[in-house]
Design an enzyme around this catalytic site. Structure first.
Site, PDB file in Angstrom:
ATOM      1  N   LEU A 141       0.862  -1.178   0.000  1.00 12.91           N
ATOM      2  CA  LEU A 141       0.000   0.000   0.000  1.00 12.91           C
ATOM      3  C   LEU A 141       0.897   1.226   0.000  1.00 12.91           C
ATOM      4  O   LEU A 141       1.405   1.663   1.036  1.00 12.91           O
ATOM      5  CB  LEU A 141      -0.929  -0.019   1.216  1.00 12.91           C
ATOM      6  N   ASP A 142       1.091   1.793  -1.190  1.00 11.80           N
ATOM      7  CA  ASP A 142       2.047   2.880  -1.375  1.00 11.80           C
ATOM      8  C   ASP A 142       1.567   4.169  -0.710  1.00 11.80           C
ATOM      9  O   ASP A 142       0.394   4.558  -0.855  1.00 11.80           O
ATOM     10  CB  ASP A 142       2.247   3.114  -2.882  1.00 11.80           C
ATOM     11  N   ALA A 143       2.474   4.822   0.004  1.00 13.25           N
ATOM     12  CA  ALA A 143       2.224   6.153   0.587  1.00 13.25           C
ATOM     13  C   ALA A 143       0.913   6.205   1.361  1.00 13.25           C
ATOM     14  O   ALA A 143       0.209   7.217   1.351  1.00 13.25           O
ATOM     15  CB  ALA A 143       2.229   7.210  -0.521  1.00 13.25           C
TER      16      ALA A 143
END
Length: 578
Positions: free
Chosen positions: A232-234
């Protein structure tokens, strides 16, 4: 969903996010889960083992004239034998994109034709397990969603965060020294939209339930297409609320919990990994009570290892490990030293004094690195990440000094040996595996500091790079192969196996004991960040009478009442023998 009858339901979690509107949204979430639910929903196999090693790579890291980059990568891994030592490949965003080397996604459900096809990914998935990126905080300005927002089409006119530029937003935590808001022209007139990372990456508005539903569908589609792990990016920036710093808000944590519940209900066994390049305590908050991400990055590990190798002093690394609380049951760490991004320095906050950070920054500059900054609330800029290959970051010499290849390779492999010996799942960046050094041409051609560690190889170029026995790249590649072969063969390196810090009476040496879950195997991992040192083995012996050095060329046993000499920047893994 949990078998616990008291566990929150989808409706409970949605109420935290949307209040009374939750009753309208919950049936749609249930329908999504039913659509993707598999016959393996009762699966309860272990989430990880000592066999797990992740390779972090771009989908188009390797090019050849005969096949797509994805097929070339798969073929290279199999033919080189890496698929036997590395069982998970983390494909950085492989969708069509407009900037940031993939992190400005145009279409979440398509594969960039420059990298290959979904069939290529499926073929790779037959050789290894897969890990995908979900870039869920923002989307490209060239995406269909944003273009329809500009045109005023419903529901897309609610998909993005509009903000008043006359309001003081200075307390919003910024990972960049760029404007938070970007003015765009819409069919309704000019608007200022939220852009955390760049004016090409427009933040999505999760206060609009349809955005969450669309992203849940992408999440499930990725799991259906074989992603064992989804990053789960950023994620920390997901929810925005005026009057807050817009980081780690309770709604963001609740959204992670909902995602965990959704994949658990539809495709159990899928692991969520949160990416939050922030100080350690904030980072591990995404474990929740064991009900959020199953894995979080060890973002403090790369800069702490670099600090130890730069200073020749492992005290702060050891202090951090001594105070590292184990993750909740069913969770583990994601250990790494390098990735497509730079080496974040915010995770050093509170762990090392300012002068040590300044020394690390100076050492990186002297080794040809670049420094990316972030904007603080007072308007000043501070180092945010160090842009340099990890190989060059730990070089014993500066960019202007003659190379010391043998020592350089040994220092680098020691940092990797430490990473591989810690509890958690290890992840190896492609450029660490093959010993890539700074790509100055990539920086100059693009103007992007991060390109210093994002070189894309033609296959013949890579084979030439790894040829010979004495080059830095060849030494690192061969050494890494050995480390991975040993790591994956020993249950004492299981992600959940116990760890104990051992005293060596030397500030330059880190010593840890790992014991397998069944107690049958014990390994002592030693790492020397200073000059050559001789250590008495009696301090680690316990009931052992002998040790086998797992990384040494000499297979002879070491008596437990003897000693071991670690060369400067060297390491050893010692298997207890009774």
């Amino acid at each position: 969903m949990s078998n616990n009858p008291d566990a929150p339901t989808f409706l409970d979690r949605l109420r935290v996010l949307y209040g009374e509107r939750a009753t309208e949204i919950a049936p749609q979430v249930e329908a999504l889960v039913d659509e993707y639910r598999t016959s393996d929903s009762a699966s309860s196999s272990a989430l990880w083992s000592e066999r797990d090693v992740v390779l972090i790579t771009y989908a188009d890291i390797l090019r050849s004239e005969q096949a797509s980059p994805l097929s070339t990568l798969c073929q290279w891994m199999v033919e080189r034998g890496h698929a036997e030592r590395i069982n998970v490949v983390h494909l950085l965003p492989f969708c069509p994109y407009s900037s940031d080397d993939g992190f400005s996604v145009i279409d979440y459900l398509a594969v960039d034709p420059e990298a290959g096809t979904w069939n290529d990914i499926a073929k790779l998935g037959e050789a290894v397990d897969l890990m995908f990126d979900l870039v869920l905080n923002h989307i490209s300005q060239h995406s269909e969603w944003f273009q329809k927002y500009l045109a005023g089409e419903s529901p897309y006119d609610r998909f993005f965060v509009e903000a008043d530029p006359t309001i003081d937003w200075s307390q919003v935590v910024r990972p960049r020294s760029l404007p938070l808001l970007t003015e765009v022209q819409t069919s309704r007139g000019p608007r200022h939209v939220w852009t955390t990372f760049s004016d090409d990456q427009i933040d999505l508005n999760y206060e609009e339930p349809e955005v969450l539903l669309r992203m849940l569908q992408v999440l499930l589609e990725y799991a259906k297409r074989g992603a064992r792990i989804i990053r789960l990016d950023a994620i920390a920036f997901l929810w925005k609320e005026q009057g807050t710093n817009c980081l780690h808000l309770p709604e963001t944590h609740e959204a992670v919990k909902l995602m965990r519940d959704v994949v658990a209900a539809a495709l159990p066994g899928t692991i969520l990994l949160t990416e939050t390049n922030v100080p350690h305590q904030e980072n591990v908050s995404y474990f929740g009570s064991g009900d959020e991400a199953q894995m979080v990055y060890q973002f403090s590990l790369p800069p702490l290892l670099l600090d130890a190798m730069t200073s020749g002093d492992a005290v702060y690394l050891r202090n951090w490990l001594a105070n590292l609380a184990p993750p909740p049951a069913g969770c583990t760490f994601f250990n790494f030293t390098a990735s497509h991004d730079g080496i974040g320095v915010r995770p050093l906050e509170g762990l090392v004094p300012d002068e040590r950070l300044e020394a690390v920054v100076a050492a990186v500059r002297a080794r040809g690195g670049r420094i990316n900054t972030r904007r603080r609330p007072d308007g000043t800029d501070a180092p945010y990440e160090l842009n340099i290959t990890y190989v060059d970051a730990v070089s014993p010499t500066t960019a202007d000094e003659p190379a010391e290849v043998e020592l350089h390779a040994r220092r680098f492999l020691t940092t990797q040996a430490v990473m591989l010996s810690l509890p958690g799942m290890p992840a190896v960046y492609f450029h660490s595996l093959v010993g890539t050094q700074n790509d100055y041409a990539g920086v100059e051609q693009s103007g992007i500091n991060r390109r210093i560690n994002r070189h894309k190889y033609d296959l013949p170029e890579l084979e030439q790079h790894l040829s010979g026995d004495n080059s830095l790249a060849a030494r690192i590649h061969q050494g890494y192969e050995q480390l991975l072969a040993v790591r994956t063969a020993h249950p004492a390196f299981h992600p959940e196996a116990a760890i104990t810090l051992l005293d060596t009476s030397s500030d330059a040496v880190l010593a840890v004991e790992r014991v397998s879950l069944d107690g049958d195997e014990r390994i002592i991992a030693l790492a020397n960040f200073g000059p050559e040192v001789t250590l008495p083995l009696a301090a680690f012996a316990g009931t052992a009478t002998q040790f086998r050095s797992l990384l040494a060329d000499d297979p002879s046993l070491l008596p437990a009442d003897g000693s071991i000499t670690l060369p400067a920047g060297g390491s050893a893994w010692l298997l207890e023998r009774s």
